[in-house]
Design an enzyme around this catalytic site. Structure first.
Site, mmCIF file in Angstrom:
data_model
loop_
_atom_site.group_PDB
_atom_site.id
_atom_site.type_symbol
_atom_site.label_atom_id
_atom_site.label_comp_id
_atom_site.label_asym_id
_atom_site.label_seq_id
_atom_site.Cartn_x
_atom_site.Cartn_y
_atom_site.Cartn_z
ATOM 1 C CE1 TYR A 172 -6.549 3.217 -0.211
ATOM 2 C CE2 TYR A 172 -4.492 3.283 0.222
ATOM 3 C CZ TYR A 172 -5.392 2.767 -0.462
ATOM 4 O OH TYR A 172 -5.161 1.664 -1.371
ATOM 5 C CD GLU A 230 -3.023 -0.987 -0.159
ATOM 6 O OE1 GLU A 230 -3.319 0.362 -0.790
ATOM 7 O OE2 GLU A 230 -3.608 -2.008 -0.574
ATOM 8 C CG ASP A 273 -7.515 4.079 -4.284
ATOM 9 O OD1 ASP A 273 -8.772 4.033 -4.541
ATOM 10 O OD2 ASP A 273 -6.896 3.452 -4.837
#
Ligand code: SF4
Length: 341
Positions: free
Chosen positions: A117, A34, A135
């Protein structure tokens, strides 16, 4: 479950890319992917992900590494604050959670380097918790499919999209839902040329008639500042001069040649005098532009003949091999490539 969720998850089952971080429930690997993939394309990020996993197989390995080792491995990916935060967060996971990522959204969020996130991504992908990730891809798909024109960079917009995504996420398959919307945005409902003609949700999408161009809506434009950097390639008896950018600015803790920053593109004799240099000692080798999120860096690299070395006493001397071991920013690595260093 809504038709949208069913259609999107079905599409994902048939069209998803096979990516290594999707084949694991290891929270550390998921977190690594990520962080690496923020502002980075999958094809570019893949090698970095594989190298990080190989070099630092656990979060403890990463925490115990030197920051320079982490920055070196990150070299070329840009946005170096991500690498520094990655390292700091790894240390925090080791200190506070004994080297295991916590399996709760609130505890993940309590880690300094992890925002909403990333916390939602780890919580859903590693621990199957129902937290929706939002996102850039998700903003795009949701704003187009649900016809929402609230600016995505406004506080209200962020809240609205998060609430919508949270209301859609099926508790039984949070990871599948999150992956599906993100992948649909990345491969299908793309920024410039979405494939509306043959889109699986076309009949219920209010943006398929061309309105996709105006969605998602963004409010503020970020001002971009121009900066002018002049770099001096100084070599004497097989050694080169460098310094560490150990001050608060772009490329924090990366290495570079001695340099002067000027207000505009010109470099005057007066400015050169700081290093006891004159224009006739400089031969320009490369002029390049590098765009960062809020800055445009205009760089010039000069080879310097007969420098007075005592004007550079505060710089570090390295040989060519030593230079290659140091983490350097993109402009430096580009210059090193073209000048055969
Ligand atoms: S119809 Fe077009 S804009 Fe709407 S979801 Fe499909 S690809 Fe996106």
């Amino acid at each position: 479950m809504t038709d949208f969720v069913l259609q999107i998850t079905d599409w994902y089952r048939q069209n998803a890319r096979d990516l290594p971080w999707r084949r694991t429930k290891n929270a550390y690997f998921i977190w690594l992917s990520e962080v690496i993939l923020q502002q980075t394309r999958v094809d570019q990020g893949m090698n970095y992900y594989l190298r990080f996993v190989d070099e630092f197989p656990t979060v403890t390995h990463l925490a115990n590494a030197d920051e320079e080792q982490v920055l070196k491995l990150w070299q070329g990916l840009g946005y170096y604050s991500r690498a520094r935060n990655l390292h700091k967060t790894a240390k925090e996971v080791v200190e506070r959670f004994n080297g295991e990522f916590p399996a709760s959204h609130a505890e993940l969020l309590s880690l300094k380097g992890i925002g909403p996130y990333t916390a939602a991504a780890i919580a859903s992908f590693a621990f199957d918790l129902p937290h929706a990730v939002v996102d850039g891809n998700v903003y795009r798909v949701l704003s187009r499919y649900f016809g929402i024109d609230t600016p995505i960079d406004s506080t209200g917009g962020k809240k609205e999209f998060q609430l919508l995504a949270d209301s859609l996420i099926p508790a039984a398959m949070p990871a599948l839902f999150n992956q599906s919307v993100m992948e649909f945005g990345a491969l299908y409902c793309t920024p410039a040329n979405p494939n509306c003609e043959s889109c699986i949700v076309r009949s219920s999408c209010p943006s398929g008639n061309g309105l996709y161009r105006s969605r998602p809506v963004k409010g503020k434009k970020t001002a971009v500042r121009d900066r002018y950097f002049h770099y001096f390639h100084i070599e004497e008896n097989g050694t080169l001069l460098v310094r560490k950018r150990d001050f608060k600015d772009v490329w924090h803790n990366l290495y570079e040649f001695p340099m002067i920053e000027t207000e505009g593109p010109e470099l005057t004799e007066e400015q050169l005098a700081v290093f006891g240099l004159k224009t006739e000692q400089l031969i320009e080798q490369l002029s390049a532009k590098h765009v960062l999120s809020h800055q445009r860096i205009h760089a010039a690299f000069y080879r310097v003949s007969k420098p007075k070395m005592d004007a550079f006493e505060q710089f570090i001397k390295v040989d060519n091999e030593g230079l290659h071991k140091l983490p350097v920013h993109r402009l430096m690595s580009r210059y090193m490539e073209i000048s055969g260093l």
